[in-house]
Structures are given as structure tokens and as C-alpha cells.
Scaffold this motif. Structure first.
Motif, PDB file in Angstrom:
ATOM      1  N   SER A  61       0.865  -1.220   0.088  1.00 15.07           N
ATOM      2  CA  SER A  61      -0.090   0.010  -0.069  1.00 15.07           C
ATOM      3  C   SER A  61       0.872   1.294  -0.072  1.00 15.07           C
ATOM      4  CB  SER A  61      -0.893  -0.152   1.225  1.00 15.07           C
ATOM      5  OG  SER A  61      -1.497   1.331   1.332  1.00 15.07           O
ATOM      6  N   ASN A  62       0.202   2.300  -0.379  1.00 13.04           N
ATOM      7  CA  ASN A  62       0.956   3.485  -0.260  1.00 13.04           C
ATOM      8  C   ASN A  62       0.952   3.977   1.058  1.00 13.04           C
ATOM      9  OD1 ASN A  62      -1.927   3.886  -0.929  1.00 13.04           O
ATOM     10  ND2 ASN A  62      -1.513   6.358  -1.019  1.00 13.04           N
ATOM     11  N   HIS A  63       1.476   4.989   1.683  1.00  5.69           N
ATOM     12  CA  HIS A  63       1.768   5.360   2.938  1.00  5.69           C
ATOM     13  C   HIS A  63       1.769   6.737   3.130  1.00  5.69           C
ATOM     14  CE1 HIS A  63       2.004   4.743   6.963  1.00  5.69           C
ATOM     15  NE2 HIS A  63       3.563   4.383   7.112  1.00  5.69           N
ATOM     16  N   VAL A  64       0.589   7.429   3.664  1.00  4.70           N
ATOM     17  CA  VAL A  64       0.330   8.822   3.783  1.00  4.70           C
ATOM     18  C   VAL A  64       0.289   9.459   5.058  1.00  4.70           C
ATOM     19  CG1 VAL A  64      -1.286  10.776   2.950  1.00  4.70           C
ATOM     20  CG2 VAL A  64      -0.880   8.701   1.417  1.00  4.70           C
ATOM     21  N   SER A  65      -0.269   8.251   6.103  1.00  4.05           N
ATOM     22  CA  SER A  65      -0.533   8.864   7.413  1.00  4.05           C
ATOM     23  C   SER A  65      -0.249   7.808   8.452  1.00  4.05           C
ATOM     24  CB  SER A  65      -1.664   9.422   7.665  1.00  4.05           C
ATOM     25  OG  SER A  65      -2.025  10.226   8.898  1.00  4.05           O
ATOM     26  N   TYR A  66      -0.397   7.790   9.536  1.00  2.00           N
ATOM     27  CA  TYR A  66      -0.504   6.690  10.461  1.00  2.00           C
ATOM     28  C   TYR A  66      -1.893   6.247  10.707  1.00  2.00           C
ATOM     29  CZ  TYR A  66      -2.739  10.309  13.479  1.00  2.00           C
ATOM     30  OH  TYR A  66      -3.641  11.216  13.846  1.00  2.00           O
ATOM     31  N   ILE A  67      -2.662   6.656   9.956  1.00  2.00           N
ATOM     32  CA  ILE A  67      -4.084   6.280  10.055  1.00  2.00           C
ATOM     33  C   ILE A  67      -4.161   4.811   9.196  1.00  2.00           C
ATOM     34  CG2 ILE A  67      -6.332   6.295   9.001  1.00  2.00           C
ATOM     35  CD1 ILE A  67      -5.761   8.139  11.375  1.00  2.00           C
ATOM     36  N   GLU A  68      -3.260   4.474   8.163  1.00  2.00           N
ATOM     37  CA  GLU A  68      -3.414   3.368   7.233  1.00  2.00           C
ATOM     38  C   GLU A  68      -2.973   2.033   8.165  1.00  2.00           C
ATOM     39  OE1 GLU A  68      -0.713   5.297   5.343  1.00  2.00           O
ATOM     40  OE2 GLU A  68      -2.444   6.841   5.336  1.00  2.00           O
ATOM     41  N   PRO A  69      -2.087   2.288   8.866  1.00  2.00           N
ATOM     42  CA  PRO A  69      -1.579   0.848   9.699  1.00  2.00           C
ATOM     43  C   PRO A  69      -2.877   0.424  10.799  1.00  2.00           C
ATOM     44  CG  PRO A  69       0.209   2.311   9.575  1.00  2.00           C
ATOM     45  CD  PRO A  69      -0.896   3.086   8.998  1.00  2.00           C
ATOM     46  N   ILE A  70      -3.424   1.623  11.222  1.00  2.00           N
ATOM     47  CA  ILE A  70      -4.726   1.330  11.987  1.00  2.00           C
ATOM     48  C   ILE A  70      -5.820   0.734  11.315  1.00  2.00           C
ATOM     49  CG2 ILE A  70      -6.357   2.277  13.751  1.00  2.00           C
ATOM     50  CD1 ILE A  70      -4.272   4.515  14.178  1.00  2.00           C
ATOM     51  N   PHE A  71      -5.916   1.114  10.199  1.00  2.00           N
ATOM     52  CA  PHE A  71      -7.096   0.890   9.460  1.00  2.00           C
ATOM     53  C   PHE A  71      -6.675  -0.804   8.949  1.00  2.00           C
ATOM     54  CE2 PHE A  71      -8.443  -0.497   5.136  1.00  2.00           C
ATOM     55  CZ  PHE A  71      -9.785  -0.189   5.093  1.00  2.00           C
TER      56      PHE A  71
END
Length: 513
Positions: A170-180
Motif C-alpha cells: 500500500s501507499n503510505h500517507v499517514s499513521y491512519i493506514e496501519p490502524i485501518f
């Protein structure tokens, strides 16, 4: 002022170069315009102006700078009446969200501690009953997303089965993606070793059986690749999730991919994440974590879109080419995001961060598209950071430019012909100032010359007794070495070679033309 080639008494030129009649004049202006090196009219090709001609080096080329900054958050500052009113109105809501966030973290932490209680064999898959307990933590993760304003998350497509694609990128923009992804997929991730020590979060990460990696250790990277292949190849483990960019971006471009996810050659499902917004950029670039969290808490709603793309796999004939695999998936993801691909990497983020800490100017001026530089010059990120330290010591102006005076003072150069020619060699645009890109690429251009090491060894043999020799001819070289190396003891061959590797531009001072 005009300085003949042999007129500097007791200087570096007289101690290193034979006395000859002047065949050109060097005009040195240490004011704003920098040095100007002009040859006699008889010198048509300007070869005498190249201080590295003795080692067969020619001038270097400077690739055009990339106009894209892949890391800068566009709304770091709060601007506009609407934003201020919205933040004030949402402050009571932010307190409620903060309380929800705290409760979710605590409950998730306790559930994770229960799931890990008494489990010692963490190299094997987590037992099923422990994984069921982790559902409590996964629900807490969704509550955390809700507290940050992600009340609903738009999904397009769906994740395929683990058997079809054991690896997800996945692309990585924020710390939100790992939580999702923790909530959505509960995958095994690749993570920096430093994350293990984060309170609460470190415990949850361990429950995911993450693969720790030290990106600056070749042995650690090799171990991580073997673990990716081992866990992705076993149906007993969860699928493996990686962020091949290696760092967060602002989502407006896709930077170069690291190859760890692609070396095993297993089928991969790409996923792209978008954060549509008008007033508040949710990317985690140059903005602090606390400030980013505060802005999220004081939004009515934050938008997030997740798109699962078709599985990508390579034929058996190309499976041994991870670079080709990475380029193919990068193209697929960039097309889905409708963004450009750049040659920036995690190394640029480190340069960006250091420049941001030490300068008040535009930190993006210090990014060099590190992936391209590494491929072209075989220079590591740590070495680039050392060159950045040297450049920042020259006290660049807010535009990231260094004049001749700063260049002289940092190396403790005397105002002489060689120093002027070195500066002019780097200043390939002839503007009387140099940028970090020019300084770095000029330095590694000399460092990568085939005869560089041979010339260094010859210089060491000539001055190996430099610290015990009282010969006046050696004093200038001794002073230069001691100033730049901060050493006062007898130097060894290894010390001298390490010194020259960090200061390749100085080779012309230690060698006779």
C-alpha cells in the motif's frame, strides 16, 4: 584581487605545486558574487581550470531538480476564518474524542496483554484462540479511527483471499493506514525496530508478529526478506502487509519502492489510499504528530478512501527480477492514484527532516531524489547525511545557497587559486553560489573516480609522517587535515582514507599536479 599561481607565500599552493611561471590569473571575490576564475585568452578549452584534471576527472552533470515535493503537508498552518471557527466549535467534541481514544487504547492494550499472556513461541503462528481475543483490539482500532473523525470509510474493490495473494502493498500517507489495516486485515507487517518500544502500541505490534528491520543494516534487511518469504509462504500466518515507499508522503506522488516485498516473487495485491480534503491535509510529512492529531480531533469528519486493486504476479521467467516487479506494481498504483512517480526515497525524508531542524529556509531544497543518486553513484543515505552536515556548516542562506566565503571558512581554506577552482568546479551553473545538490554530486563524482583511491594512497605515502615532520612545506597540509578531521594524533592509513572519503574535494590539495 589577482593572485598569481605561485605568489601565495607559505600557503598551500607553494607547499604542493612546483614553482612555475603564471599561465593564468585567478580573480577571487569573496563577496556576494563568489569567485570568478578566468583563463588567459590563449586558454581556449579551460582545462587549466579543472583542479581534478590530474586524476582524469572531467566536469560533472547536474540532473534537473524535481519540482515535486512528495513530503510537504500543504495545510500545516491554520489559515482562514472558517478553519478557526470550526476548530473553536469542535473543541468540546475534541475532548469527547480524546476520551474515546484513550479508552480504546487502554482496552485494546489489556486485550492484547491477555492474548499474549504465556505465549513464548512467537516464531510460529499465533494460536487461533489467541487470535480471537485480538478481535477485541481490532474493534478498539475501529473506535480509534472513529475518534479521529473517520466515521465511515469508503471502500472500492475487496481484499482477495490470502491463498490468492499472500502479500499486500500500500501507499503510505499517514499513521491512519496501519490502524485501518490492523482492523481490516490483521496482517503481519514489516516495522522499524524502534516501534517496539512505543508505549501501548509496541505491545499491539508484537501481537501482529511483525517483522522488525533495521533499514541501515544489510544483515537485518536480508533477514527481513527471508521472514517475509517464510511467513507469506505459510497459510498458517496472516498475510504480509508492506509499505514499499518506506515512509509517509503527502499522497500527491509515489516515491521509489524498496524491494523487500518483491524479492520473494509471490503474488501481490496492491492497495491505494486517498484522503480527499479541502481545508485540511491529513498527510504526515513535516507536521508533528501531536499537531496532526489535534487537527483531526477538531474536524467534523475526515474522508478516507481505500481501493483494492487486482492482484499482480510475474511469470516464472521474470520472478527473479524484483526491480521489474516493483516497477510494474508502482506503475499500477500510480495510475490508480493518478499521481506521478519520483525517484525520492526514505533518504530524502531524512535529509528533509535534518534540514528542517537546522535551517529556516526551504527544506525541500535539500532533497536530491536519493534513489537515483544511490543507483548512479552508489552512495548510502548515511554518507549523504554526512555531506549534508558539512554543507550546513557552511551556513547556507534561506534559499539554500552557499557563497564562496562560507565555503572557505568551513574547510579553513586560504584564499588561493586551488580553493577558487574547487568552488568554480562545483558551481557548474556559474552563479557564484552552490547548492547542496551541487556540493553532494560534485563530491561523489570525485569520490567515484577510478583513480581516487590510488591518488589517496599516493598522497598518504607522501605525507605519512605529516604529524611528526616539521618541514615548513608540510605545515599547510597538516593544518588543513587537522582542521577538517579534528584530530591531533598520528594518522594511520585507514584514518587518512576515511578522512578523504568524507572530504573527496580535498584530494587536489594532497596531490601534485
Amino acid at each position: 584581487m589577482s593572485i598569481p599561481n605561485s605568489s601565495v607565500e607559505n600557503g598551500l599552493i607553494e607547499s604542493l605545486l612546483p614553482s612555475t611561471s603564471a599561465d593564468f590569473v585567478v580573480n577571487v571575490d569573496i563577496g556576494e558574487s563568489g569567485p570568478a576564475v578566468r583563463s588567459n585568452p590563449s586558454d581556449q578549452d579551460g582545462s587549466d581550470l579543472n583542479p581534478y584534471e590530474f586524476m582524469g576527472a572531467t566536469g560533472f552533470t547536474l540532473p534537473p531538480p524535481c519540482p515535486i515535493d512528495p513530503f510537504m503537508n500543504r495545510t500545516e498552518s491554520i489559515t482562514g476564518m472558517y478553519e478557526w471557527i470550526k476548530i473553536i466549535v469542535c473543541l468540546p467534541l475534541a475532548l469527547v474524542r480524546l476520551a474515546m481514544f484513550g479508552v480504546a487504547i487502554v482496552v485494546g492494550f489489556l486485550a492484547t496483554k491477555l492474548a499474549l499472556q504465556g505465549w513464548k513461541d512467537k516464531t510460529n503462528p499465533m494460536p487461533r484462540w489467541r487470535s480471537r481475543i485480538m478481535w477485541i483490539t481490532r474493534i478498539c482500532a475501529r473506535c480509534i479511527l472513529f475518534s479521529f473523525g473517520y466515521h465511515w470509510i469508503r471502500r472500492k474493490g475487496r481484499p482477495v483471499s490470502r491463498e490468492t495473494a499472500p502479500v499486500v502493498v500500500s501507499n503510505h500517507v499517514s499513521y491512519i493506514e496501519p490502524i485501518f489495516y490492523f482492523y481490516e486485515l490483521f496482517p503481519t507487517m514489516v516495522s522499524s525496530e524502534s516501534h517496539d518500544s512505543i508505549p501501548f502500541v509496541g505491545t499491539i505490534i508484537r501481537a501482529m508478529q511483525v517483522i522488525y528491520v533495521d533499514r541501515f543494516s544489510a544483515a537485518s534487511r536480508k533477514y527481513a526478506v527471508s521472514e517475509i518469504k517464510r511467513k507469506a509462504s505459510s497459510d498458517q500466518f496472516p498475510r504480509v502487509l508492506l509499505f514499499p515507499e518506506g515512509t509517509t508522503t503527502n499522497g500527491r506522488s509515489l516515491i521509489s519502492f524498496q524491494l523487500g516485498a518483491f524479492i520473494p516473487g509471490l503474488p501481490i495485491q496492491p492497495v491505494v489510499v486517498r484522503y480527499p480534503h479541502v481545508h485540511f491535509d491529513q498527510s504526515w510529512g513535516n507536521i508533528s504528530l501531536l499537531k496532526l492529531m489535534f487537527r483531526m480531533f477538531t474536524q467534523f469528519h475526515n474522508f478516507m478512501e481505500v481501493e483494492y486493486l487486482p492482484v499482480v504476479s510475474l511469470s516464472q521467467t521474470k520472478r527473479d527480477d524484483p526491480k521489474c516487479f516493483a516497477e510494474k506494481i508502482s506503475f499500477v498504483m500510480a495510475s490508480a492514484l493518478n499521481v506521478v512517480q519520483t525517484s525520492h526515497s526514505y533518504g530524502d525524508m531524512m535529509l528533509f527532516t535534518k534540514a528542517l531542524e537546522l535551517t529556516k529556509g526551504k527544506s525541500s531544497d535539500y532533497m536530491i531524489e536519493m534513489a537515483r543518486v544511490q543507483n548512479t553513484y552508489s552512495i548510502s543515505t548515511l554518507e549523504a547525511l554526512e555531506f549534508l552536515d558539512k554543507f550546513l556548516a557552511m551556513k547556507p542562506d534561506p534559499d539554500g545557497l552557499v557563497k564562496f566565503r562560507g565555503f572557505l571558512s568551513t574547510f579553513n581554506f586560504r584564499t588561493n587559486a586551488i580553493a577558487a577552482k574547487i568552488f568554480d568546479f562545483i558551481d557548474i551553473e556559474k552563479k557564484g553560489s552552490i547548492t547542496f545538490r551541487q556540493y553532494l554530486l560534485g563530491s561523489v563524482h570525485i569520490l567515484n573516480q577510478p583513480t581516487f583511491r590510488t591518488k589517496c594512497e599516493a598522497a598518504f605515502n607522501a605525507y605519512c609522517n605529516i604529524f611528526s615532520n616539521d618541514d615548513p612545506r608540510c605545515q599547510s597540509v597538516k593544518h588543513l587535515y587537522m582542521f577538517n578531521n579534528n584530530e591531533h594524533a598520528m594518522m594511520s592509513r585507514d584514518d587518512f582514507m576515511a578522512f578523504m572519503k568524507k572530504n573527496p574535494l580535498l584530494i587536489t590539495f594532497f596531490c601534485t599536479h
